[in-house]
Design an enzyme around this catalytic site. Sequence first.
Site, PDB file in Angstrom:
ATOM      1  CB  SER A  92      -0.956  -0.051   1.204  1.00 48.76           C
ATOM      2  OG  SER A  92      -1.989   0.886   1.083  1.00 48.76           O
TER       3      SER A  92
ATOM      4  CG  ASP B  44      -4.320  -2.273   0.933  1.00 50.96           C
ATOM      5  OD1 ASP B  44      -3.313  -2.895   1.319  1.00 50.96           O
ATOM      6  OD2 ASP B  44      -4.452  -1.051   1.048  1.00 50.96           O
TER       7      ASP B  44
END
Length: 411
Positions: free
Chosen positions: A75, A286
């Site tokens: 991320s 994610d």
Amino acid sequence: MDTKTFINDSQVIEHIEAIKRSTEGKYFSDIADRAGNQYIDLVMEGGGVVGIALIGFIYGLEKAGLRFRHVAGTSAGAITALFLQSVGRSSEEKAEKLIPLVADMPLEKFQDGWAITRYLMKLALSNHRVFQILSAFGFFLYRLLTWRHGLHPGKAFHRWVTETLMKEGVRKWQDITRIADEPIDFVVTAREDDLPGAEFEWKPELKMIAIELNLSARVVFPDDVGLFHDNTPSRNPADFLRASMSVPLFFTPYKIKIQRTPAAVEAWQKHGVNANNIPDSAVFWDGGLVANFPISIFHRTSGRPLMPTFGVKLGVDKALSDVSGLSGLAVSGLKAMRADSEQEFIRKHPDYKNIVTTIPTHDTHWLNFAMQDEEKLKLFRSGVEAAKQFLAGFSWEEYKHLRESLAQSIK
């Protein structure tokens, strides 16, 4: 924001001066170049929009004469890792180039869904219960109407990454490889008296973490590109980053059409999927849900290392969760799943505490896409200060001895 706003800040200057004093003549690695730069590997935790703190940490390390071979992240950590490998040679100081890229990210433009979703997000971040209820209702209504499985398409983010990389001459993955693989002049051991004439293989790596939802499994880019494509060098690096940044429900899951080449079929079969059941697209969330801090990715247990792998986390380490309500229980459960792999690594590798530090991010919310300039500067300062404290406390000789003793205990 101007780079000078960050590097000329009085507190930042004080921290850098302290770093230079405490690290003068100090070894952090057995690998250096003729200019005296010492090389390490770096793994960075994900943390939404607070990634400017990571740039502050890198800035502090560079001012101590450290440079980076392998870098990895999830991320926000993946954003920093990608740009760190893209804006110049490994022997160069690159933090000052990264500051404007991260500090001036058009965060609000990344919220490219309906305008009402941006408004509801601001209400949710206010922490007022009524606003949270309204936000939740607004979200589920939005999802019911659109079935996009996320508030924002994420196309603006992907476009920004693509355009930013192009300004650095990076259009494909092979461009990053070309930059990273450029030879470093006279790479030698920092302790030539210990290992005279030792050779060192220079092959930098960049890793970004995501989740593939069909498999419900962690994937590492570029290692797992074979699941949907057989030509990694030609891929746009923004694809991998967009996959790693697919914050659940905030961004829509990122999809990449699968090319059913023999290599792709074999890759899916290795995951236990029958060739007839391979989906049309790989779907990504994610990677922070399962590996927000992939510290194990470069770690080796075999004896005395030539260089350390430093890890940097974001936020207060081990803050207690509120489990008084249903939402608190759900969030706590997700945190437990995410932390499990990291905790298992810590149990098996007691040297973890010697190589990992945490940058306090204070009260900045990781989804605050309306972050003000003063908050960005505060996070940058925090990253530099964390670097100062970490470098002052790290002993390369003690760490090598620890690794040797751990390796012997395993035999």
